[in-house]
Each structure stands twice: as structure tokens, then as C-alpha cells.
Design a protein around this motif. Structure first.
Motif, PDB file in Angstrom:
ATOM      1  N   VAL A  13     -11.358  19.782 -12.428  1.00 24.10           N
ATOM      2  CA  VAL A  13     -12.205  18.618 -12.148  1.00 24.10           C
ATOM      3  C   VAL A  13     -11.513  17.337 -12.606  1.00 24.10           C
ATOM      4  O   VAL A  13     -10.653  17.362 -13.484  1.00 24.10           O
ATOM      5  CB  VAL A  13     -13.595  18.740 -12.840  1.00 24.10           C
ATOM      6  CG1 VAL A  13     -14.382  19.909 -12.275  1.00 24.10           C
ATOM      7  CG2 VAL A  13     -13.467  18.846 -14.347  1.00 24.10           C
ATOM      8  N   GLY A  54     -16.000  14.657 -13.231  1.00 22.31           N
ATOM      9  CA  GLY A  54     -16.567  16.000 -13.135  1.00 22.31           C
ATOM     10  C   GLY A  54     -16.580  16.572 -11.737  1.00 22.31           C
ATOM     11  O   GLY A  54     -17.135  17.649 -11.505  1.00 22.31           O
ATOM     12  N   SER A  55     -15.960  15.891 -10.791  1.00 18.57           N
ATOM     13  CA  SER A  55     -15.897  16.372  -9.406  1.00 18.57           C
ATOM     14  C   SER A  55     -14.711  17.311  -9.231  1.00 18.57           C
ATOM     15  O   SER A  55     -13.649  17.094  -9.836  1.00 18.57           O
ATOM     16  CB  SER A  55     -15.751  15.194  -8.446  1.00 18.57           C
ATOM     17  OG  SER A  55     -16.877  14.359  -8.522  1.00 18.57           O
ATOM     18  N   ALA A 105     -13.711  23.003 -15.680  1.00 17.38           N
ATOM     19  CA  ALA A 105     -15.160  23.127 -15.820  1.00 17.38           C
ATOM     20  C   ALA A 105     -15.589  24.523 -15.367  1.00 17.38           C
ATOM     21  O   ALA A 105     -14.801  25.270 -14.779  1.00 17.38           O
ATOM     22  CB  ALA A 105     -15.853  22.058 -14.977  1.00 17.38           C
ATOM     23  N   THR A 110     -19.633  24.128 -11.080  1.00 19.87           N
ATOM     24  CA  THR A 110     -19.189  22.844 -10.550  1.00 19.87           C
ATOM     25  C   THR A 110     -18.841  22.968  -9.073  1.00 19.87           C
ATOM     26  O   THR A 110     -19.088  22.064  -8.288  1.00 19.87           O
ATOM     27  CB  THR A 110     -17.951  22.338 -11.328  1.00 19.87           C
ATOM     28  OG1 THR A 110     -18.267  22.326 -12.713  1.00 19.87           O
ATOM     29  CG2 THR A 110     -17.528  20.961 -10.876  1.00 19.87           C
TER      30      THR A 110
END
Length: 194
Positions: free
Chosen positions: A155, A159-160, A176, A180
Motif C-alpha cells: 500500500v 493505504g491504497s 497491509a 485492503t
């Protein structure tokens, strides 16, 4: 005083011999000294598609993967892809992006005892392309319960999901949990209980 270091790097690829258009595996490992440490940990890194079947023509993605798995403490990586065809470049070509060997090879790679982490590093394509998301789910469902516990998603700082070429992750990988990648599908992505 002069210090001599001997570091050996091994590269291995698996590709189809009929068409020369599918690369299933790009494996790179390294060790210091005269003999390989057969128990040192490796990571499986799953990206979108290969650019070449050649073992000596590394692209920027492979270089960034190597740099970052080293930082994470691994002695090598096994790169596999959502689509094994070097000709898969978009939705139209993703439909024929795998052949009859793709899933079998993925399962073979996962049987490597040195694999201690599985990293989905596919980036935003799983959000923007349904075929890519479907393929990611298929590969995730092939994992055993133990392997799912070893699974992480690359990520970016927001957080993508990220691809190794993303400028936000090139120098430092953040990993993550798999939720996710599959936020709304946790119940539909079933444990195969192996």
C-alpha cells in the motif's frame, strides 16, 4: 585492510516453450559466501503482468521488488503475475492473459517451503479493472489457510493498494492486511482449509 565479499545472485524464469509469450515465474535469490543458505526466507510478490520472458532483462519493477524485499529481510523473491502473458496490456488482452499452466504454476510456487510472505503488489488495477480483481480473487482463493495468514498487500501512504512502480512506494514498502485488497469480499473469499 581489504575486505573481500562474495555474493551470488541466482535468477530463474519459467515460461512456456511453445509460444514464448507466457512467463509464469521470475525468481531471484542471493546469498553471501560460498554456499547457499537453503532455509533463508523468500517472498512471493504478485504483480500485474510480465514484460519479458528473459531471465537477464530485468525491468524497473523487478529491480524495485528486489530492493524492497531485501529491506524487508528476505533472501530472495518469486515474482508471479495476475496475467502470465507478456502481451496482456489492457482489458481486451487480459481476457487471454493466462493459459492452462498459469494457476498450476502458481500453486507449485506456493509449495516452496522458504516462502514466508505473499505480497499482492498489483496496485489500483484491481479497483479499476474487474478482470484483474477477479484474477486476484482466484489466486487468493488458491491459498491455504496458513498462506492466507502470510498474505499482505503493498500500500501507499494513503493505504491504497500500490504497484512497485508507484512513486510513493519505490523506496519504502508498507504492507497491509489482505482486507485492503478485498474490503467488501471478506465473506465471499473463502478459506479453502488446506
Amino acid at each position: 585492510m581489504i575486505k573481500k565479499r562474495v555474493v551470488t545472485a541466482l535468477t530463474e524464469t519459467w515460461s512456456d516453450d511453445a509460444s514464448g509469450k507466457h512467463r509464469y515465474v521470475f525468481r531471484k535469490q542471493w546469498y553471501e559466501g560460498a554456499e547457499e543458505e537453503k532455509s533463508s526466507p523468500m517472498a512471493v510478490v504478485l504483480t500485474i503482468r510480465p514484460t519479458s520472458i528473459e531471465p537477464y532483462s530485468e525491468d524497473l519493477t523487478m529491480l524495485l521488488i528486489e530492493k524492497n524485499v531485501r529491506k524487508l529481510g528476505f533472501s530472495g523473491f518469486i515474482a508471479v503475475n495476475l496475467f502470465s502473458s507478456i502481451e496482456s496490456k489492457g482489458t481486451a488482452t487480459f481476457k487471454n492473459g493466462n493459459d492452462e499452466n498459469s494457476q498450476e504454476v502458481f500453486q507449485t510456487v506456493l509449495s516452496e517451503k522458504r516462502v514466508k510472505q505473499i505480497i499482492f503488489a498489483c496496485g489500483s488495477i484491481t479497483k479499476t479493472n474487474q478482470l484483474a480483481m477477479d484474477q486476484a480473487k482466484i489466486y487468493y482463493e488458491l491459498l491455504t489457510a496458513k498462506q492466507k495468514k502470510m498474505t499482505k498487500v503493498l500500500v501507499d501512504s494513503s493505504g491504497s493498494p500500490a504497484h512497485p512502480l508507484n512513486v510513493r512506494v519505490r523506496n519504502d514498502w508498507q504492507l497491509a492486511e489482505e482486507e485492503t485488497l478485498f474490503p467488501n469480499d471478506k465473506k465471499s473469499v473463502k478459506d479453502n482449509g488446506k
